[in-house]
Enzyme design. Structure first.
Site, PDB file in Angstrom:
ATOM      1  N   ASP A 225       0.256  -1.581  -0.097  1.00 47.93           N
ATOM      2  CA  ASP A 225       0.339   0.357  -0.410  1.00 47.93           C
ATOM      3  C   ASP A 225       0.698   1.246  -0.215  1.00 47.93           C
ATOM      4  O   ASP A 225       2.066   1.238   0.220  1.00 47.93           O
ATOM      5  CB  ASP A 225      -0.851   0.422   1.163  1.00 47.93           C
ATOM      6  CG  ASP A 225       0.197  -0.714   2.684  1.00 47.93           C
ATOM      7  OD1 ASP A 225       0.739  -0.711   2.473  1.00 47.93           O
ATOM      8  OD2 ASP A 225      -0.710  -1.593   3.331  1.00 47.93           O
TER       9      ASP A 225
ATOM     10  N   ASP B 130      -7.656  -3.347  14.523  1.00 46.70           N
ATOM     11  CA  ASP B 130      -8.989  -4.025  14.416  1.00 46.70           C
ATOM     12  C   ASP B 130      -9.021  -5.653  12.711  1.00 46.70           C
ATOM     13  O   ASP B 130     -10.042  -5.378  12.207  1.00 46.70           O
ATOM     14  CB  ASP B 130      -9.739  -2.731  13.760  1.00 46.70           C
ATOM     15  CG  ASP B 130      -8.933  -2.402  12.667  1.00 46.70           C
ATOM     16  OD1 ASP B 130      -7.556  -2.698  12.362  1.00 46.70           O
ATOM     17  OD2 ASP B 130      -9.152  -0.834  11.919  1.00 46.70           O
TER      18      ASP B 130
ATOM     19  N   HIS C   2      -7.484  -6.013  10.094  1.00 46.20           N
ATOM     20  CA  HIS C   2      -7.107  -5.145   8.736  1.00 46.20           C
ATOM     21  C   HIS C   2      -5.512  -5.869   7.983  1.00 46.20           C
ATOM     22  O   HIS C   2      -5.200  -5.320   8.992  1.00 46.20           O
ATOM     23  CB  HIS C   2      -7.788  -3.638   8.418  1.00 46.20           C
ATOM     24  CG  HIS C   2      -6.325  -2.413   8.414  1.00 46.20           C
ATOM     25  ND1 HIS C   2      -6.285  -1.910  10.074  1.00 46.20           N
ATOM     26  CD2 HIS C   2      -5.415  -2.532   8.437  1.00 46.20           C
ATOM     27  CE1 HIS C   2      -5.380  -1.853  10.187  1.00 46.20           C
ATOM     28  NE2 HIS C   2      -4.786  -1.667   9.346  1.00 46.20           N
TER      29      HIS C   2
ATOM     30  N   GLU D  34      -9.811  -1.832   5.336  1.00 45.72           N
ATOM     31  CA  GLU D  34     -10.757  -1.921   6.170  1.00 45.72           C
ATOM     32  C   GLU D  34     -11.520  -2.524   6.556  1.00 45.72           C
ATOM     33  O   GLU D  34     -12.032  -3.372   5.981  1.00 45.72           O
ATOM     34  CB  GLU D  34     -10.742   0.058   6.679  1.00 45.72           C
ATOM     35  CG  GLU D  34      -9.800   0.658   6.435  1.00 45.72           C
ATOM     36  CD  GLU D  34      -8.834   0.779   7.479  1.00 45.72           C
ATOM     37  OE1 GLU D  34      -8.372  -0.045   8.954  1.00 45.72           O
ATOM     38  OE2 GLU D  34      -8.370   1.855   7.641  1.00 45.72           O
TER      39      GLU D  34
END
Length: 275
Positions: A72, A141, A143, A148
């Site tokens: 990314d 979380d 991801h 996400e």
């Protein structure tokens, strides 16, 4: 699916680096046959990169015939910005090894046409023959890359708006000033990573413990995108003891037992060099 549990972060980093090194050696890359490696950024893989640099300097490995594809990059952050993923990769890894810069691929978050940039990235991966080993990290979380919670589990490389939790978590890299944290990124999709022949996910620290629990002990859920890799035929989760705090005791014992058996039988990859 395989879970490798090491006592602490440095040992987990070393194990992961040895695995990458030995997979490349086993592959026997050449000018006609490059090894293609997917890579993450962040604090978790830093120790792994430091060990790989050490192996290169010791003459144990060359990256001359390796192509890399990073997961990314932020949208709108100058490439030379110290917190861009271009800067991270070059400062912490690429400039210390013998990889050809033309073979180190990172998404361009400043491309004039972001959608076209994402499509071209998928095409470059395909032209390289796909990813042999995709290494990833996760957020608290769950991801992976910037996929996400709520992301499609068959998603491809695309533009993604970052969740508030991710922006807050990344604020520490921008002087804890939320207004300076990019709110969008380009990211490979879950489906892009799932296409790799093998996936290794690094999870360390107590703050990632609940995400590891969601990743391996509960079902596949698009709200915890890392859980998708339960369905990959060759996934290795590499973690430290702190990351196992939310796992059932019997889960930890089971995978530690498997590690003992692997070590006794001599792992076909890790046996290339010392374990």
């Amino acid at each position: 699916m395989r879970l490798v549990i090491l006592d602490e972060y440095d040992l987990a980093s070393e194990w992961a680096a040895k695995y990458i090194r030995n997979r490349i050696i086993q592959f026997k890359p050449s000018a006609e046959r490059y090894f293609t490696l997917g890579l993450p950024t962040g604090s978790t893989p830093y120790g792994c990169y430091q060990k790989l640099i050490e192996y290169y300097r010791n003459g144990d490995i060359s990256f001359k015939y390796v192509k890399t594809f990073n997961m990314d990059e932020y949208v709108g952050l100058p490439r030379a910005h110290p917190e861009s993923y271009h800067s991270y990769m070059w400062n912490n890894f690429f400039k210390h090894i013998d990889i050809d810069p033309a073979n180190a691929h990172i998404l361009d978050g400043n491309a004039e046409d972001l959608e076209a940039e994402c499509q071209a990235y998928e095409q470059k991966i395909a032209e390289a023959g796909g990813i042999e080993l995709f290494v990833g990290g996760i957020g608290p979380d769950g991801h992976i890359a910037f996929n996400e919670p709520g992301s499609s589990l068959v998603s491809r490389t695309r533009v993604k708006t970052l969740a508030k939790d991710t922006i807050v978590a990344n604020a520490r890299f921008f002087g804890n000033n939320l207004s300076k944290v990019p709110t969008m990124a380009l990211t490979v999709g879950v489906g892009t990573v799932m296409d790799a022949k093998e996936v290794m996910i690094l999870i360390t620290g107590a703050h990632k413990a609940f995400a590891l629990y969601k990743a391996i002990e509960e079902g596949v859920n698009h709200m915890w995108t890392v859980s998708a890799f339960q369905q990959h035929p060759r996934t290795i989760f590499v973690c430290d003891e702190d990351a196992t705090l939310e796992l059932r005791v019997k889960t930890v014992k089971y995978f530690k037992g498997l590690m003992h058996v692997h070590n006794k039988l001599v792992d076909p990859v890790l046996s290339i060099k010392d374990q």
